[in-house]
Enzyme design. Structure first.
Site, PDB file in Angstrom:
ATOM      1  N   SER A 145       0.797  -1.209   0.014  1.00 50.67           N
ATOM      2  CA  SER A 145      -0.162   0.072   0.157  1.00 50.67           C
ATOM      3  C   SER A 145       0.688   1.352   0.008  1.00 50.67           C
ATOM      4  CB  SER A 145      -0.994  -0.144   1.264  1.00 50.67           C
ATOM      5  OG  SER A 145      -0.158   0.474   2.561  1.00 50.67           O
ATOM      6  N   LYS A 183       1.798   4.099   7.415  1.00 53.70           N
ATOM      7  CA  LYS A 183       1.038   5.279   6.441  1.00 53.70           C
ATOM      8  C   LYS A 183       1.461   6.725   6.806  1.00 53.70           C
ATOM      9  CE  LYS A 183      -1.785   1.790   5.059  1.00 53.70           C
ATOM     10  NZ  LYS A 183      -0.863   0.758   5.258  1.00 53.70           N
TER      11      LYS A 183
END
Length: 224
Positions: A145, A183
């Site tokens: 991701s 993230k």
């Protein structure tokens, strides 16, 4: 004021530079100060850098420069005819030590859906030049991701420990004290948003009390 070990290391580096023009290696520093590991040397160097006694030269890998020297050693009397002030180093010379540091390797970190983090501990050898001031650890990246940020599955993320982050920084976020993910960190109104760097994934939103920052991305190691 410097600690005794900080003072000893600074003097040892300065004296070696003055004598030979070449700094001792991290191993020589460790032995000279009777430290158990080179990570202790790295912490002392980081402390000296934060106090502006030395600096890292950006144009040379693993290079340091002595900026100034303390006038006297801790608990020692000042030398005769010398003021008790800080003075510039007589000669500021860089070093280039081919050293690596051992930092903790804490399991795997998800760059996809959150997974359990810190699932054991070993160590990872990291070039000293990749680590700036502060305490660091490493996590193996799992998932895709964050590929658009250049972070791939199987990479080793080098993390500087901190509990705070600014919007847009890449962090290790611990969710509900159970799962961790790598993230982009952003605040969105009363919520915390964790953004991927892959269009195939959606942002994740949590209440602030659900998310704890465990560190910020400081570097990346990739093995081929």
């Amino acid at each position: 004021m410097l600690t005794r070990k900080q003072h000893e290391l600074l003097c040892f580096i300065h004296d070696r530079l003055a004598e030979t023009g070449v700094s001792p290696s991290f191993e020589e520093m460790k032995e000279a100060l009777d430290l158990k590991s080179k990570s202790g040397v790295h912490r002392l160097i980081s402390a000296l850098e934060e106090r502006s006694f030395i600096r890292r030269l950006p144009n040379r890998a693993r290079a340091l420069e002595v900026l100034r020297m303390p006038e006297r050693t801790p608990e020692a009397k000042p030398a005769p005819a010398q003021p008790a002030i800080l003075k510039p180093a007589a000669k500021a010379l860089p070093i280039a030590a081919n050293d690596v540091l051992e930092i903790p390797l804490h399991g795997r970190i998800a760059a996809g859906l959150p997974i359990e983090a810190l699932e054991g501990q070993s160590s990872l050898s990291v070039p000293a030049a990749l680590l700036g001031p502060g305490d660091h650890y490493a996590l193996e990246v799992s998932g895709d991701s964050m590929v658009e940020a250049g972070i791939l599955d199987g990479d080793f993320a080098l993390i500087r420990r901190t509990e705070t982050a600014r919007d847009g920084e890449i962090v290790v976020a611990l969710i509900d004290d159970n799962e961790a993910t790598l993230k982009y960190f952003r605040r969105e109104g009363a919520m915390v948003r964790l953004d991927p760097a892959n269009r195939a994934y959606d942002p994740m939103r949590y209440k602030p009390n659900q998310v704890r920052v465990q560190g910020k991305l400081a570097g990346l190691i990739r093995r081929y």
